[in-house]
Design a protein around this motif. Structure first.
Motif, mmCIF file in Angstrom:
data_model
loop_
_atom_site.group_PDB
_atom_site.id
_atom_site.type_symbol
_atom_site.label_atom_id
_atom_site.label_comp_id
_atom_site.label_asym_id
_atom_site.label_seq_id
_atom_site.Cartn_x
_atom_site.Cartn_y
_atom_site.Cartn_z
ATOM 1 N N PRO A 142 20.077 -47.985 -24.140
ATOM 2 C CA PRO A 142 20.129 -47.945 -22.689
ATOM 3 C C PRO A 142 19.661 -49.247 -22.072
ATOM 4 C CG PRO A 142 19.088 -45.965 -23.565
ATOM 5 C CD PRO A 142 19.230 -46.916 -24.706
ATOM 6 N N GLY A 143 20.451 -49.790 -21.164
ATOM 7 C CA GLY A 143 20.057 -50.985 -20.435
ATOM 8 C C GLY A 143 20.247 -52.291 -21.163
ATOM 9 N N LEU A 144 20.818 -52.256 -22.364
ATOM 10 C CA LEU A 144 20.940 -53.445 -23.201
ATOM 11 C C LEU A 144 22.417 -53.755 -23.425
ATOM 12 C CD1 LEU A 144 18.914 -54.036 -26.467
ATOM 13 C CD2 LEU A 144 21.374 -54.328 -26.458
ATOM 14 N N HIS A 145 22.788 -55.014 -23.247
ATOM 15 C CA HIS A 145 24.185 -55.425 -23.437
ATOM 16 C C HIS A 145 24.209 -56.605 -24.397
ATOM 17 C CE1 HIS A 145 28.416 -55.838 -22.578
ATOM 18 N NE2 HIS A 145 28.264 -57.073 -22.132
ATOM 19 N N ALA A 146 24.831 -56.450 -25.551
ATOM 20 C CA ALA A 146 24.864 -57.488 -26.582
ATOM 21 C C ALA A 146 26.291 -57.985 -26.787
ATOM 22 C CB ALA A 146 24.302 -56.948 -27.896
ATOM 23 N N VAL A 147 26.456 -59.300 -26.780
ATOM 24 C CA VAL A 147 27.764 -59.916 -26.995
ATOM 25 C C VAL A 147 27.680 -60.825 -28.216
ATOM 26 C CG1 VAL A 147 29.512 -61.452 -26.042
ATOM 27 C CG2 VAL A 147 28.344 -59.835 -24.541
ATOM 28 N N HIS A 148 28.537 -60.579 -29.192
ATOM 29 C CA HIS A 148 28.591 -61.416 -30.388
ATOM 30 C C HIS A 148 29.447 -62.639 -30.108
ATOM 31 C CE1 HIS A 148 26.806 -58.962 -33.760
ATOM 32 N NE2 HIS A 148 26.805 -58.094 -32.760
ATOM 33 N N ARG A 149 28.866 -63.813 -30.344
ATOM 34 C CA ARG A 149 29.611 -65.058 -30.265
ATOM 35 C C ARG A 149 29.538 -65.731 -31.632
ATOM 36 N NH1 ARG A 149 30.193 -65.233 -24.855
ATOM 37 N NH2 ARG A 149 28.463 -64.537 -23.527
ATOM 38 N N THR A 150 30.172 -66.879 -31.773
ATOM 39 C CA THR A 150 30.143 -67.558 -33.060
ATOM 40 C C THR A 150 28.723 -67.940 -33.434
ATOM 41 O OG1 THR A 150 32.349 -68.477 -32.628
ATOM 42 C CG2 THR A 150 31.035 -69.517 -34.367
ATOM 43 N N GLY A 151 28.191 -67.291 -34.462
ATOM 44 C CA GLY A 151 26.879 -67.637 -34.975
ATOM 45 C C GLY A 151 25.694 -67.085 -34.217
ATOM 46 N N GLU A 152 25.920 -66.317 -33.138
ATOM 47 C CA GLU A 152 24.788 -65.798 -32.393
ATOM 48 C C GLU A 152 25.150 -64.539 -31.622
ATOM 49 O OE1 GLU A 152 23.385 -68.673 -29.539
ATOM 50 O OE2 GLU A 152 24.768 -67.958 -27.996
ATOM 51 N N ILE A 153 24.119 -63.851 -31.181
ATOM 52 C CA ILE A 153 24.265 -62.697 -30.299
ATOM 53 C C ILE A 153 23.525 -63.010 -29.008
ATOM 54 C CG2 ILE A 153 23.873 -60.223 -29.986
ATOM 55 C CD1 ILE A 153 23.615 -60.011 -33.044
ATOM 56 N N GLU A 154 24.199 -62.822 -27.884
ATOM 57 C CA GLU A 154 23.545 -62.996 -26.593
ATOM 58 C C GLU A 154 23.244 -61.621 -26.012
ATOM 59 O OE1 GLU A 154 23.939 -65.361 -22.349
ATOM 60 O OE2 GLU A 154 25.717 -65.099 -23.600
ATOM 61 N N VAL A 155 21.992 -61.391 -25.669
ATOM 62 C CA VAL A 155 21.562 -60.105 -25.132
ATOM 63 C C VAL A 155 21.163 -60.279 -23.672
ATOM 64 C CG1 VAL A 155 19.918 -58.202 -25.343
ATOM 65 C CG2 VAL A 155 20.742 -59.372 -27.403
ATOM 66 N N THR A 156 21.749 -59.461 -22.811
ATOM 67 C CA THR A 156 21.353 -59.403 -21.408
ATOM 68 C C THR A 156 20.992 -57.953 -21.092
ATOM 69 O OG1 THR A 156 23.673 -59.166 -20.746
ATOM 70 C CG2 THR A 156 22.739 -61.384 -20.703
ATOM 71 N N PHE A 157 20.485 -57.741 -19.886
ATOM 72 C CA PHE A 157 19.959 -56.431 -19.528
ATOM 73 C C PHE A 157 20.541 -55.971 -18.198
ATOM 74 C CE2 PHE A 157 16.995 -58.790 -22.123
ATOM 75 C CZ PHE A 157 16.764 -57.907 -23.167
ATOM 76 N N ASP A 158 20.877 -54.678 -18.129
ATOM 77 C CA ASP A 158 21.550 -54.136 -16.961
ATOM 78 C C ASP A 158 20.692 -54.155 -15.713
ATOM 79 O OD1 ASP A 158 23.670 -53.675 -18.622
ATOM 80 O OD2 ASP A 158 23.295 -51.526 -18.856
ATOM 81 N N ARG A 159 19.390 -54.020 -15.900
ATOM 82 C CA ARG A 159 18.467 -54.014 -14.775
ATOM 83 C C ARG A 159 17.375 -55.052 -15.017
ATOM 84 N NH1 ARG A 159 19.063 -49.625 -11.567
ATOM 85 N NH2 ARG A 159 16.988 -49.903 -10.692
ATOM 86 N N GLY A 160 16.712 -55.467 -13.937
ATOM 87 C CA GLY A 160 15.622 -56.421 -14.086
ATOM 88 C C GLY A 160 14.517 -55.845 -14.954
ATOM 89 N N LEU A 161 13.941 -56.683 -15.807
ATOM 90 C CA LEU A 161 12.843 -56.251 -16.674
ATOM 91 C C LEU A 161 11.492 -56.348 -15.960
ATOM 92 C CD1 LEU A 161 13.834 -58.127 -19.966
ATOM 93 C CD2 LEU A 161 14.359 -55.757 -19.354
ATOM 94 N N PHE A 162 11.438 -57.154 -14.883
ATOM 95 C CA PHE A 162 10.174 -57.459 -14.237
ATOM 96 C C PHE A 162 10.135 -56.999 -12.786
ATOM 97 C CE2 PHE A 162 10.576 -60.478 -17.666
ATOM 98 C CZ PHE A 162 9.293 -60.590 -18.170
ATOM 99 N N ARG A 163 8.919 -56.848 -12.307
ATOM 100 C CA ARG A 163 8.719 -56.710 -10.877
ATOM 101 C C ARG A 163 8.872 -58.086 -10.243
ATOM 102 N NH1 ARG A 163 4.679 -52.781 -12.862
ATOM 103 N NH2 ARG A 163 5.562 -50.735 -12.398
ATOM 104 N N ARG A 164 8.361 -58.288 -9.060
ATOM 105 C CA ARG A 164 8.562 -59.577 -8.388
ATOM 106 C C ARG A 164 7.850 -60.717 -9.116
ATOM 107 N NH1 ARG A 164 10.848 -59.238 -3.396
ATOM 108 N NH2 ARG A 164 10.847 -57.187 -2.404
ATOM 109 N N ASP A 165 6.830 -60.373 -9.904
ATOM 110 C CA ASP A 165 6.073 -61.403 -10.595
ATOM 111 C C ASP A 165 6.462 -61.429 -12.068
ATOM 112 O OD1 ASP A 165 4.983 -59.040 -11.377
ATOM 113 O OD2 ASP A 165 2.986 -59.398 -10.605
ATOM 114 N N ALA A 166 5.491 -61.552 -12.940
ATOM 115 C CA ALA A 166 5.765 -61.574 -14.376
ATOM 116 C C ALA A 166 5.245 -60.319 -15.047
ATOM 117 C CB ALA A 166 5.140 -62.811 -15.008
ATOM 118 N N THR A 167 5.221 -59.210 -14.301
ATOM 119 C CA THR A 167 4.773 -57.936 -14.840
ATOM 120 C C THR A 167 5.987 -57.100 -15.232
ATOM 121 O OG1 THR A 167 2.863 -57.976 -13.358
ATOM 122 C CG2 THR A 167 3.400 -55.870 -14.401
ATOM 123 N N LEU A 168 6.055 -56.713 -16.494
ATOM 124 C CA LEU A 168 7.160 -55.869 -16.951
ATOM 125 C C LEU A 168 7.097 -54.497 -16.288
ATOM 126 C CD1 LEU A 168 7.124 -56.652 -20.767
ATOM 127 C CD2 LEU A 168 9.025 -57.128 -19.214
#
Length: 287
Positions: free
Chosen positions: A155-181
């Motif tokens: 849930p909330g995780l999007h992985a794309v396979h490219r040549t030699g690597e996987i790029e992972v992004t997230f459907d929703r923000g992981l943080f509040r306005r600061d650096a607090t998860l």
């Protein structure tokens, strides 16, 4: 130490400092190899901290403190490392607001600010954390090609396979306005870490911190969005290091601040989904 030897050391440290400012850390470390003393150890600690190598930075500052009791830079550095680790801890508690600047010696920028983890971000609708599956987890057999073997999902995780690597992004923000998860962000990262763990010794991981494009508020504790992005990347690195058990040396961190957000568009500058990081995973040694 003779005057000539002292002069040579000063030139060496100055050269290493210039290399570090340019991001050429390996060359700077090679120059400092065999050098000792509080100034050299402090410079090494700052370089390690900028790269996210917190264990090594902490050890260097501990040596500085032993050689020069009461050194304020060493004490402050160790205190801020403890704050970053606390921010990545699953415990919920209130952290005092503070600002850390490592100064001009070898560090371009690394300021850590922690705010209270006691409220839900008003711009982010409350979303329950993903519920772990009741089925027992299976441990795949490590492959000679871990990138091909990894099938990241959740849930909330999007992985794309490219040549030699996987790029992972997230459907929703992981943080509040600061650096607090957020609780949900922490759960998504923990799920990612568990999937990476069987291949921990075979992976290199780059964590890139993101922010929105709005200028930081004066007096808010951050000098720039670059500071905030770097701190977010550092917090995520610590969570993944703990959950995936990937060696520290196989991580790198950076930030794009508000540039190239994972969720572009007309509203990207205010989109809470961009309070996040992106993660690039490759085979160890191939980054």
């Amino acid at each position: 130490m003779t005057a000539a030897t002292q002069a040579v050391r000063e030139v060496t440290v100055a050269q290493a400092r210039a290399l570090a400012r340019a991001g050429r850390y390996a060359e700077a470390e090679e120059l400092l190899d065999g050098e000792h003393g509080p100034v050299v150890l402090d410079l090494k600690a700052r370089m390690y901290a900028q790269q996210g190598r917190l264990d090594e930075a902490d050890r260097c500052w501990a040596e500085v403190a032993a050689l020069s009791p009461g050194d304020p830079g060493a004490a402050e550095g160790r205190r801020r490392i403890a704050q970053i680790r606390a921010a990545a801890s699953p415990r919920r508690f209130v952290l005092a607001r503070s600002v850390f600047r490592l100064g001009t010696a070898a560090v371009i920028l690394l300021a850590f600010v922690m705010l209270a983890d006691i409220w839900q971000d008003r711009d982010e609708p409350a979303t329950p954390a993903p519920v772990p599956s009741s089925r027992p987890a299976t441990t795949p057999t490590p492959s000679t090609d871990p990138i091909a073997a990894l099938k990241l999902k959740g849930p909330g995780l999007h992985a794309v396979h490219r040549t030699g690597e996987i790029e992972v992004t997230f459907d929703r923000g992981l943080f509040r306005r600061d650096a607090t998860l957020t609780p949900r962000g922490r759960a998504v990262l923990a799920n990612l870490g568990r999937q990476l763990r069987p291949y921990a010794d075979q992976l290199s991981v780059t964590v890139i911190g993101h922010t929105d494009n709005r200028a930081v508020h004066p007096g808010g504790g951050y000098a720039s969005n670059a500071e905030l992005g770097m701190l977010r990347a550092t917090v995520v690195r610590e969570v993944l290091r703990s959950s995936a058990r990937i060696p520290t040396a196989q991580f790198s961190i950076s930030t794009l601040a508000g540039l190239l957000p994972p969720h572009p568009g007309d509203g990207a500058s205010r989109d809470p989904r961009n309070r996040t990081v992106s993660v690039r995973i490759s085979a160890a040694g191939g980054r």
